[in-house]
Every structure is written in structure tokens, then in C-alpha cells.
Design a protein around this motif. Structure first.
Motif, PDB file in Angstrom:
ATOM      1  N   PRO A 118       9.101  -3.400   0.790  1.00  0.00           N
ATOM      2  CA  PRO A 118       7.961  -4.205   1.244  1.00  0.00           C
ATOM      3  C   PRO A 118       6.964  -4.475   0.145  1.00  0.00           C
ATOM      4  O   PRO A 118       6.703  -3.644  -0.718  1.00  0.00           O
ATOM      5  N   GLY A 119       6.397  -5.676   0.180  1.00  0.00           N
ATOM      6  CA  GLY A 119       5.398  -6.103  -0.790  1.00  0.00           C
ATOM      7  C   GLY A 119       5.168  -7.583  -0.654  1.00  0.00           C
ATOM      8  O   GLY A 119       5.833  -8.264   0.123  1.00  0.00           O
ATOM      9  N   PRO A 120       4.216  -8.148  -1.394  1.00  0.00           N
ATOM     10  CA  PRO A 120       3.961  -9.584  -1.328  1.00  0.00           C
ATOM     11  C   PRO A 120       5.193 -10.387  -1.682  1.00  0.00           C
ATOM     12  O   PRO A 120       6.003  -9.981  -2.512  1.00  0.00           O
ATOM     13  N   VAL A 121       5.340 -11.519  -1.028  1.00  0.00           N
ATOM     14  CA  VAL A 121       6.469 -12.394  -1.281  1.00  0.00           C
ATOM     15  C   VAL A 121       6.205 -13.213  -2.536  1.00  0.00           C
ATOM     16  O   VAL A 121       5.145 -13.808  -2.701  1.00  0.00           O
ATOM     17  N   ASP A 122       7.180 -13.201  -3.450  1.00  0.00           N
ATOM     18  CA  ASP A 122       7.021 -13.965  -4.678  1.00  0.00           C
ATOM     19  C   ASP A 122       6.931 -15.449  -4.382  1.00  0.00           C
ATOM     20  O   ASP A 122       7.619 -15.956  -3.507  1.00  0.00           O
ATOM     21  N   PRO A 123       6.085 -16.198  -5.103  1.00  0.00           N
ATOM     22  CA  PRO A 123       6.027 -17.638  -4.902  1.00  0.00           C
ATOM     23  C   PRO A 123       7.301 -18.293  -5.398  1.00  0.00           C
ATOM     24  O   PRO A 123       8.008 -17.738  -6.235  1.00  0.00           O
ATOM     25  N   PRO A 124       7.629 -19.467  -4.862  1.00  0.00           N
ATOM     26  CA  PRO A 124       8.839 -20.151  -5.317  1.00  0.00           C
ATOM     27  C   PRO A 124       8.755 -20.497  -6.793  1.00  0.00           C
ATOM     28  O   PRO A 124       7.690 -20.768  -7.324  1.00  0.00           O
ATOM     29  N   THR A 125       9.925 -20.487  -7.455  1.00  0.00           N
ATOM     30  CA  THR A 125       9.948 -20.729  -8.894  1.00  0.00           C
ATOM     31  C   THR A 125      10.211 -22.176  -9.249  1.00  0.00           C
ATOM     32  O   THR A 125      10.042 -22.573 -10.392  1.00  0.00           O
TER      33      THR A 125
ATOM     34  N   VAL B 276      13.112  -7.824  11.136  1.00  0.00           N
ATOM     35  CA  VAL B 276      12.694  -6.571  11.760  1.00  0.00           C
ATOM     36  C   VAL B 276      12.373  -5.528  10.695  1.00  0.00           C
ATOM     37  O   VAL B 276      11.341  -4.852  10.753  1.00  0.00           O
ATOM     38  N   CYS B 277      13.235  -5.399   9.696  1.00  0.00           N
ATOM     39  CA  CYS B 277      13.019  -4.367   8.678  1.00  0.00           C
ATOM     40  C   CYS B 277      11.809  -4.670   7.797  1.00  0.00           C
ATOM     41  O   CYS B 277      11.015  -3.782   7.490  1.00  0.00           O
ATOM     42  N   ALA B 278      11.661  -5.921   7.382  1.00  0.00           N
ATOM     43  CA  ALA B 278      10.591  -6.266   6.450  1.00  0.00           C
ATOM     44  C   ALA B 278       9.248  -6.428   7.159  1.00  0.00           C
ATOM     45  O   ALA B 278       8.239  -5.859   6.746  1.00  0.00           O
ATOM     46  N   GLN B 279       9.229  -7.200   8.228  1.00  0.00           N
ATOM     47  CA  GLN B 279       7.956  -7.536   8.866  1.00  0.00           C
ATOM     48  C   GLN B 279       7.381  -6.379   9.668  1.00  0.00           C
ATOM     49  O   GLN B 279       6.154  -6.224   9.746  1.00  0.00           O
ATOM     50  N   THR B 280       8.228  -5.569  10.286  1.00  0.00           N
ATOM     51  CA  THR B 280       7.717  -4.441  11.068  1.00  0.00           C
ATOM     52  C   THR B 280       6.926  -3.492  10.183  1.00  0.00           C
ATOM     53  O   THR B 280       5.831  -3.042  10.542  1.00  0.00           O
ATOM     54  N   VAL B 281       7.467  -3.188   9.003  1.00  0.00           N
ATOM     55  CA  VAL B 281       6.742  -2.309   8.081  1.00  0.00           C
ATOM     56  C   VAL B 281       5.450  -2.975   7.625  1.00  0.00           C
ATOM     57  O   VAL B 281       4.369  -2.373   7.655  1.00  0.00           O
TER      58      VAL B 281
ATOM     59  N   LEU C 249      17.345   1.876  13.593  1.00  0.00           N
ATOM     60  CA  LEU C 249      17.142   3.283  13.257  1.00  0.00           C
ATOM     61  C   LEU C 249      15.950   3.365  12.310  1.00  0.00           C
ATOM     62  O   LEU C 249      15.746   2.469  11.486  1.00  0.00           O
ATOM     63  N   TYR C 250      15.173   4.455  12.386  1.00  0.00           N
ATOM     64  CA  TYR C 250      13.934   4.529  11.616  1.00  0.00           C
ATOM     65  C   TYR C 250      13.561   5.987  11.393  1.00  0.00           C
ATOM     66  O   TYR C 250      14.024   6.882  12.104  1.00  0.00           O
ATOM     67  N   SER C 251      12.737   6.215  10.383  1.00  0.00           N
ATOM     68  CA  SER C 251      12.203   7.563  10.164  1.00  0.00           C
ATOM     69  C   SER C 251      10.827   7.654  10.803  1.00  0.00           C
ATOM     70  O   SER C 251      10.184   6.642  11.111  1.00  0.00           O
ATOM     71  N   ASP C 252      10.347   8.883  10.997  1.00  0.00           N
ATOM     72  CA  ASP C 252       9.100   9.062  11.748  1.00  0.00           C
ATOM     73  C   ASP C 252       7.864   8.636  10.971  1.00  0.00           C
ATOM     74  O   ASP C 252       6.766   8.596  11.517  1.00  0.00           O
ATOM     75  N   GLY C 253       8.026   8.257   9.678  1.00  0.00           N
ATOM     76  CA  GLY C 253       6.864   7.779   8.922  1.00  0.00           C
ATOM     77  C   GLY C 253       6.264   6.517   9.498  1.00  0.00           C
ATOM     78  O   GLY C 253       5.063   6.265   9.342  1.00  0.00           O
ATOM     79  N   ILE C 254       7.064   5.693  10.179  1.00  0.00           N
ATOM     80  CA  ILE C 254       6.545   4.465  10.783  1.00  0.00           C
ATOM     81  C   ILE C 254       5.727   4.777  12.034  1.00  0.00           C
ATOM     82  O   ILE C 254       4.889   3.969  12.450  1.00  0.00           O
ATOM     83  N   LEU C 255       5.959   5.953  12.627  1.00  0.00           N
ATOM     84  CA  LEU C 255       5.233   6.329  13.845  1.00  0.00           C
ATOM     85  C   LEU C 255       4.006   7.181  13.540  1.00  0.00           C
ATOM     86  O   LEU C 255       2.964   7.032  14.189  1.00  0.00           O
ATOM     87  N   GLU C 256       4.112   8.078  12.572  1.00  0.00           N
ATOM     88  CA  GLU C 256       3.034   9.023  12.289  1.00  0.00           C
ATOM     89  C   GLU C 256       2.091   8.447  11.244  1.00  0.00           C
ATOM     90  O   GLU C 256       2.046   8.884  10.092  1.00  0.00           O
ATOM     91  N   ARG C 257       1.302   7.458  11.676  1.00  0.00           N
ATOM     92  CA  ARG C 257       0.360   6.794  10.783  1.00  0.00           C
ATOM     93  C   ARG C 257      -1.056   7.287  11.065  1.00  0.00           C
ATOM     94  O   ARG C 257      -1.373   7.677  12.189  1.00  0.00           O
ATOM     95  N   PRO C 258      -1.914   7.276  10.056  1.00  0.00           N
ATOM     96  CA  PRO C 258      -3.265   7.819  10.220  1.00  0.00           C
ATOM     97  C   PRO C 258      -4.030   7.138  11.356  1.00  0.00           C
ATOM     98  O   PRO C 258      -4.101   5.906  11.435  1.00  0.00           O
TER      99      PRO C 258
ATOM    100  N   LEU D 220       9.789   2.250   2.285  1.00  0.00           N
ATOM    101  CA  LEU D 220       8.458   2.256   1.685  1.00  0.00           C
ATOM    102  C   LEU D 220       8.125   3.699   1.368  1.00  0.00           C
ATOM    103  O   LEU D 220       8.065   4.544   2.267  1.00  0.00           O
ATOM    104  N   LEU D 221       7.927   3.978   0.086  1.00  0.00           N
ATOM    105  CA  LEU D 221       7.719   5.360  -0.323  1.00  0.00           C
ATOM    106  C   LEU D 221       6.320   5.837   0.050  1.00  0.00           C
ATOM    107  O   LEU D 221       5.402   5.049   0.256  1.00  0.00           O
ATOM    108  N   ALA D 222       6.181   7.148   0.122  1.00  0.00           N
ATOM    109  CA  ALA D 222       4.959   7.770   0.614  1.00  0.00           C
ATOM    110  C   ALA D 222       3.729   7.267  -0.127  1.00  0.00           C
ATOM    111  O   ALA D 222       3.717   7.195  -1.353  1.00  0.00           O
ATOM    112  N   ASP D 223       2.685   6.935   0.629  1.00  0.00           N
ATOM    113  CA  ASP D 223       1.428   6.433   0.072  1.00  0.00           C
ATOM    114  C   ASP D 223       0.471   7.606  -0.111  1.00  0.00           C
ATOM    115  O   ASP D 223      -0.554   7.703   0.534  1.00  0.00           O
TER     116      ASP D 223
END
Length: 651
Positions: A525-532, A364-369, A320-329, A177-180
Motif C-alpha cells: 500500500p502507498g500512493p498511486v504513481d502518476p501515469p508516465t 479488496v487487498c489494496a483499498q481495504t488497507v 484471509l487476513y492477519s489481526d493487524g487490520i482489526l487491532e487498530r488504535p 503493510l509492515l508495522a507502523d
């Protein structure tokens, strides 16, 4: 809270009919005392009034809802959110996904003390799905978005791996997830490298700074580590090479990185934390703990790279993870670490958001973020890389009768097995087509005209290198079919789809083999597309009139059903004399026999002066195959599907 507390029956009736979700909870247990009709309709078959919230809606445990109610009761501070995703599991086992805009506030007595909590929300699922569908349908919006995306963001995405390997002893997933913020992309990266000894190296790194410089350095450091690890270097040797590079490049100074090698056979993980946060281990039993830091120094600052080896049992997951997931406002580091461990453990066990069909590593990767940043936001890039040790899959062996009707059976069994081993939609699409062509080839060329036919054997395995190895064996004799074949393009099509194909005829039959690497994309990460609602592979062929000069074709077009398609199209066009629009968007499998049938009908129209207009949605299986064989058609971006949308076929 009964009618006597609401007062006027008119108010009771109005509250009952409010068109939004309402929970009224009382006391520290958050016992539900009232819900309205809209809320009851959301959870059919449940008797929730009088029960604690955590018990009545236990299926949302791990999705942060119960914790938010408890927080509001404890602090009195309201909580609100927009378009939060939730999943409910009904008593019959079915799952419902919804998005809500909500407010949770304190329910106070006349003296101001807190009596309970009131939650109110609007179900905006249809709005979210409609927006997503509109975005998918509108190519212009997608192009504008791509054009306005910051070039640095595009650069960083290009420098990240195209995909992650699919291995027999490990399921691997990643999320970024790129910097916000206005600073644009930073220097986070991840990598997963299959090594010559069939171990897999895992890397997550973080270059200091943001912008073009950080992204450029990230790409160079990733290349150095990737090349050394791919050549068989151990963790210390690879980091020493990256450290030498960082000493010569000032912008790489103080880059942090965690590098580890997972041995799935022995069950060990050897790693170094070169100034980077230590990995998180989630055990098969659901316990989460941070592994010890090895005390390594950031790149270019000291060159000390101590190692630690941890035992990894089957079912255990390394994150494994970068510190962006820990250093949140607004969140303390200790609190954020605890939340990461708790959220990852719940996601791995499937106790957070309910996403059927996903692996523990993917969850873990998708839902944790998603769960950790939606309330706090994030300032820096966030990268997660997870690997779960799993038992190797069994080899798929099918003995199929040498009849064209066996193609559908083989294709469906193959798709199910590939999904089980973790293949993505793109690779399933490619391998179904390639192996289907070789099965057709074996049936038509090995047994055509033979009275006593042996079975055709299909064997498929996932190799330690992350490749699919498939073998199709017949016991007939190579010959041209006694009837005119519809195909003539099967082997050519197969050779374009997979990395390696060989057909070896012999006195006792023909053996065809293919090898094709499996890769899965990282999760953005982002909203899940509806089924087609796209037709599933294996569905029978259907040709349906949708207008006086239009038909819609759905289902499977292979060597068994291609004659029917040709006959149906020629019948509707009076042998090619009448114009016809053929919508192939709903075709889930278009084999070379189907391509030949379409070529025949197109040729008939050219000869008779009629017009045959082939159309398929951008990204649909039919459109991808028609592009590959250069059969003239119109790709309709307005009908864009999510099946491989915008992704090129592997070379």
C-alpha cells in the motif's frame, strides 16, 4: 445559505473566489446549501446545491467522506486529514483522481447547537504527483531509502513469496503493510500454492513477536507449510507437520495460521483456523459474512485442527487476513470487524475508490488497507490475501496472414487477452516479445518465397497450473529466407525470456511451443504513481529529431519496422560518419529484428569512425532488451519509468 446570510457583498465575493474546496451542508440530511467556484470546477456538469450530500456526490460512497460529514454532524468533533486520495466519476463516465488536505467541522448556530457541517480542503494532487515523480526520477533518493530501511524489514520482504499465481478459475491478490512502529517488522506471512490436483492452497499466518527472531521463524514455518501443501497434503496434514516443527522451536510457539484449499472446479473452500481469525466471504451479490471458526489451536499448543468446508459460487471472494487490520488504535474489535466486512464488500463491488482495470481481489487487498488505516494508523503488520472464483478464460486463437504487417495485430490481441486473464506487466512484456519472435520466425522461415501462403495460427491458453501455453503453427516448409534476415537472434532471445521453448519442424509445417508461468506481485500500500505517458504497445514507429545530433525513437520496432529504423538512423548519420544520440526510452517493443538493425548501425559507425550513443530509461522495455542481448548502451536512471522498474527479467 444565501447572500443575505453572508452579509456584505464583498464577503460573498471573497468566499466565492477562495482557492480551495468548500462544502457547506445543513441539517441531518447534510443538504448542500453552498459551494464555491473551486468546488463547482471540480465537479463540472453537476447541480449539487439543494441536494443531500450522499445524493449529490454518490460516486464517493464507500470512500469514507460522507460518513465523516455525518460523524461531525452527530458529534460536533472536527475531522482532518492530509493527502487523502479520492476518485470522482463525472457524468460522461470519466474518472478523476485527487489528493486533498482537508478539515471537516461543525457549523453552529449562535446558541451553540449544530446547524450543519462545513468541509474545506486543498487540492494537493499536483504536489503529491510531483513528489512521486521526483522520487522515481532520483535514483540517489531511492538508494538512500533502501540503505536506511531496517534490515529486519528487508528480511521479511525477502521471505514473502515473489509473486502470486495467475489461474484460470481464480483471481488472487495479496497486500502487506509492515508495522507502523519502532518495533520493526513482525512475523506475518501469506502464501498461495498451486497444487498437483490444480487446486490452490491459501495461507495467512502470524508469528508471535517482532524482529529478527519472528521473521526467521516466519520463513521456516512458511517453508514447511509450502512444501507439504505443494506435495499434495491436505490442510490437516500440512498443519500437523507445522505443529511438529513449532513444538521443537520455542520461538514458533503459539503461531496462528489460517490454511484453506480452494477447489475452483467444484466450488468449495476447505479451511482451518488454527487460532487465527476466520476468513471473510464476500458473495457475488455483494454480501459479506465471516465464516465459522473451526476451533483449531495455534501451532505448538495442542495439535487440534478441525476443518470446515464452505461452498464458493462463481464471483464469490474469500479473504484471509492477519489481526493487524482489526487491532487498530482506538477502534473496538467488534467495530473493526464490521468495518472490514463493509469496506471489503464495497471494494469488491467497485463502490469504494475507483481504480479502473483492477480485479475485485486486487481492490479488496489494496483499498481495504488504504481506507481502514489512513485515519487510525496501525501498530502491527497487516496482511490480506484474497481469492475470487471466476469463470476460466477462453482460449485465444488467431489466424494471421503470413505477412510481417500481421505482427502488430497479433501483439495487440495477445496483450489484450493476457490482461484479461490477469497477467502482470512483466509477463505481458515477456510473452509479447517471445511470441512475436516466434511469429516472425514462422513468417520468415516458413513462407519466405512461397507464392500461396496459408495463415499462421497462434493459440494461447492458461493452464490449470497457472502457465501460459502458446503454440505457433505454420504450414510452410522450413528454409532459410531468400533475402538476408535482419534478425538471426530471435530464437536465442525467446529462449532467454521464457521457461520452456520448443520448435519442431515437419513435412507439413513447423510447430513452436512455449510455456511460461504467470505471477503477479503482491500489493504494497502507498500512493498511486502518476501515469508516465509511455508509448503503448502497437504504436507505429516514429523517429523524431530532438536536437542537431539527437533523435528520439518511439513505438514498435519489429521485423516490419526495423528496416525503417535502420534507414532513418543511417540517413541522419550519413552512413555512420556523423555522431548521433539515440533515445530509445519511448520504444514499447524492441524485437530481435530491431536489435539486429541497431547492431548494423553500430557496426557502420565503428567502420566509419563515428559514434552512436544508444540510451534508454532504466526499466524501460528497450533497456531491458538491450541488457539481455548485451548491446552497449547507457541506462539513464533520471528517466526511470514505472514499466518493470528495477525488476529483473524472469529466468
Amino acid at each position: 445559505m444565501g447572500d443575505e446570510e453572508l452579509g456584505d457583498p464583498l464577503i460573498t465575493s471573497a468566499a466565492e473566489q477562495m482557492p480551495f474546496i468548500v462544502f457547506v451542508c445543513e441539517g441531518p440530511e447534510l443538504r448542500i446549501v453552498w459551494v464555491n467556484a473551486a468546488t463547482r470546477a471540480l465537479m463540472p456538469g453537476r447541480d449539487v446545491v439543494g441536494r443531500p450530500l450522499a445524493e449529490a456526490v454518490s460516486d464517493v460512497d464507500g470512500q469514507q467522506w460522507i460518513e465523516m460529514y455525518a460523524s461531525v454532524y452527530a458529534t460536533g468533533e472536527p475531522v482532518a486529514g492530509a493527502e487523502w486520495r479520492a476518485t470522482l466519476t463525472h457524468p460522461d463516465g470519466s474518472t478523476r483522481e485527487l489528493y486533498t488536505n482537508f478539515t471537516i467541522s461543525a457549523w453552529r448556530r449562535e446558541d451553540g447547537t449544530i446547524r450543519g457541517v462545513i468541509g474545506a480542503g486543498f487540492d494537493v494532487t499536483e504536489i503529491v504527483h510531483a513528489r512521486l515523480a521526483a522520487e522515481n526520477r532520483t535514483a540517489e533518493l531511492r538508494e538512500r531509502y533502501e540503505q536506511t530501511r531496517d534490515v529486519i524489514t528487508a528480511l521479511q520482504r525477502e521471505l514473502l513469496p515473489e509473486g502470486l499465481p495467475v489461474l484460470p478459475g481464480a483471481q488472487i491478490s495479496a497486500s502487506y503493510l509492515l508495522a507502523d512502529s519502532e518495533r520493526a517488522a513482525g512475523g506475518d506471512w501469506f502464501d498461495a500454492i498451486v497444487r498437483p490436483d490444480a487446486t490452490v492452497a491459501l495461507v495467512v499466518g502470524d508469528v508471535v513477536g517482532h524482529g529478527v527472531a519472528a521473521s526467521g521463524v516466519m520463513g521456516q514455518l512458511r517453508a514447511v507449510l509450502h512444501n507439504r501443501l505443494d506435495d499434495g497434503a491436505d490442510v490437516g496434514e500440512a498443519l500437523a507437520a507445522a505443529d511438529r516443527f513449532a513444538r521443537r522451536l520455542p520461538a514458533a510457539h503459539a503461531t496462528t495460521v489460517c490454511v484453506g484449499i480452494l477447489e475452483t472446479v467444484r466450488g468449495t473452500f476447505t479451511y482451518c483456523t488454527a487460532g487465527h481469525p476466520a476468513p471473510l466471504l464476500v458473495t457475488a451479490a455483494g454480501e459479506a459474512r465471516f465464516l465459522p471458526s473451526t476451533g483449531g489451536t495455534p501451532l505448538g499448543t495442542g495439535g487440534r485442527f478441525g476443518l470446515h468446508t464452505e461452498a464458493v459460487d462463481t464471483g464469490d471472494l474469500i479473504l484471509l487476513y492477519s489481526d493487524g487490520i482489526l487491532e487498530r488504535p482506538g477502534v473496538a474489535l467488534s467495530e473493526s470487524r464490521a468495518e472490514l466486512a463493509r469496506t471489503a464488500a464495497r471494494a469488491a463491488a467497485g463502490r469504494a475508490l475507483h481504480d479502473p482495470g483492477t480485479t475485485a481481489a486486487e481492490r479488496v487487498c489494496a483499498q481495504t488497507v488504504e481506507l481502514m488505516v489512513r485515519a487510525t494508523g496501525h501498530r502491527d503488520d497487516i496482511t490480506l490475501l484474497a481469492a475470487q472464483r471466476v469463470d476460466p478464460p477462453s482460449v485465444l486463437t488467431l489466424d494471421l496472414p503470413a505477412e510481417l504487417s500481421s505482427l502488430r495485430t497479433g501483439r495487440c490481441a495477445l496483450a489484450e487477452w493476457l490482461a484479461t486473464v490477469g497477467a502482470g506487466d512483466q509477463d505481458i512484456f515477456v510473452l509479447q516479445h517471445a511470441i512475436g519472435e516466434l511469429l516472425t520466425n514462422a513468417i520468415e522461415h516458413g513462407y519466405d518465397g512461397v507464392p500461396d501462403k496459408d495463415d499462421v495460427r497462434l493459440t494461447v491458453r492458461l493452464t490449470p497450473a497457472g502457465e501460459i501455453g502458446a503454440e505457433i503453427t505454420d504450414h510452410g516448409s522450413w528454409r532459410e529466407p531468400t533475402r538476408k534476415s535482419l534478425r538471426g537472434r530471435g530464437l536465442a532471445l525467446t529462449s532467454q525470456l521464457v521457461n520452456d521453448m520448443r520448435v519442431v519442424p515437419g513435412a507439413r509445417g513447423t510447430v513452436a511451443t512455449i510455456h511460461h508461468p504467470l505471477r503477479r506481485p503482491a500489493h504494497a500500500p502507498g500512493p498511486v504513481d502518476p501515469p508516465t505517458g509511455q508509448t503503448a504497445p502497437g504504436e507505429p514507429l516514429s523517429v523524431e529529431d530532438t536536437g542537431e545530433t539527437e533523435v528520439r525513437v518511439t513505438g514498435t520496432v519489429d521485423a516490419d519496422s526495423a528496416p525503417e529504423l535502420r534507414q532513418e538512423l543511417l540517413h541522419r548519420t550519413r552512413g555512420g560518419n556523423l555522431p548521433l544520440v539515440v533515445d530509445l526510452t519511448g520504444v514499447s517493443h524492441l524485437a530481435s529484428a530491431g536489435v539486429s538493425a541497431l547492431h548494423h548501425v553500430v557496426a557502420q559507425h565503428c567502420q566509419q569512425g563515428g559514434v552512436l550513443d544508444l540510451r534508454a530509461a532504466t526499466g524501460s522495455p528497450a533497456q531491458l532488451v538491450l541488457d539481455l542481448v548485451a548491446l552497449p548502451h547507457q541506462a539513464d536512471p533520471a528517466k526511470r519509468t514505472d514499466h518493470q522498474a528495477g525488476q529483473p527479467l524472469p529466468r
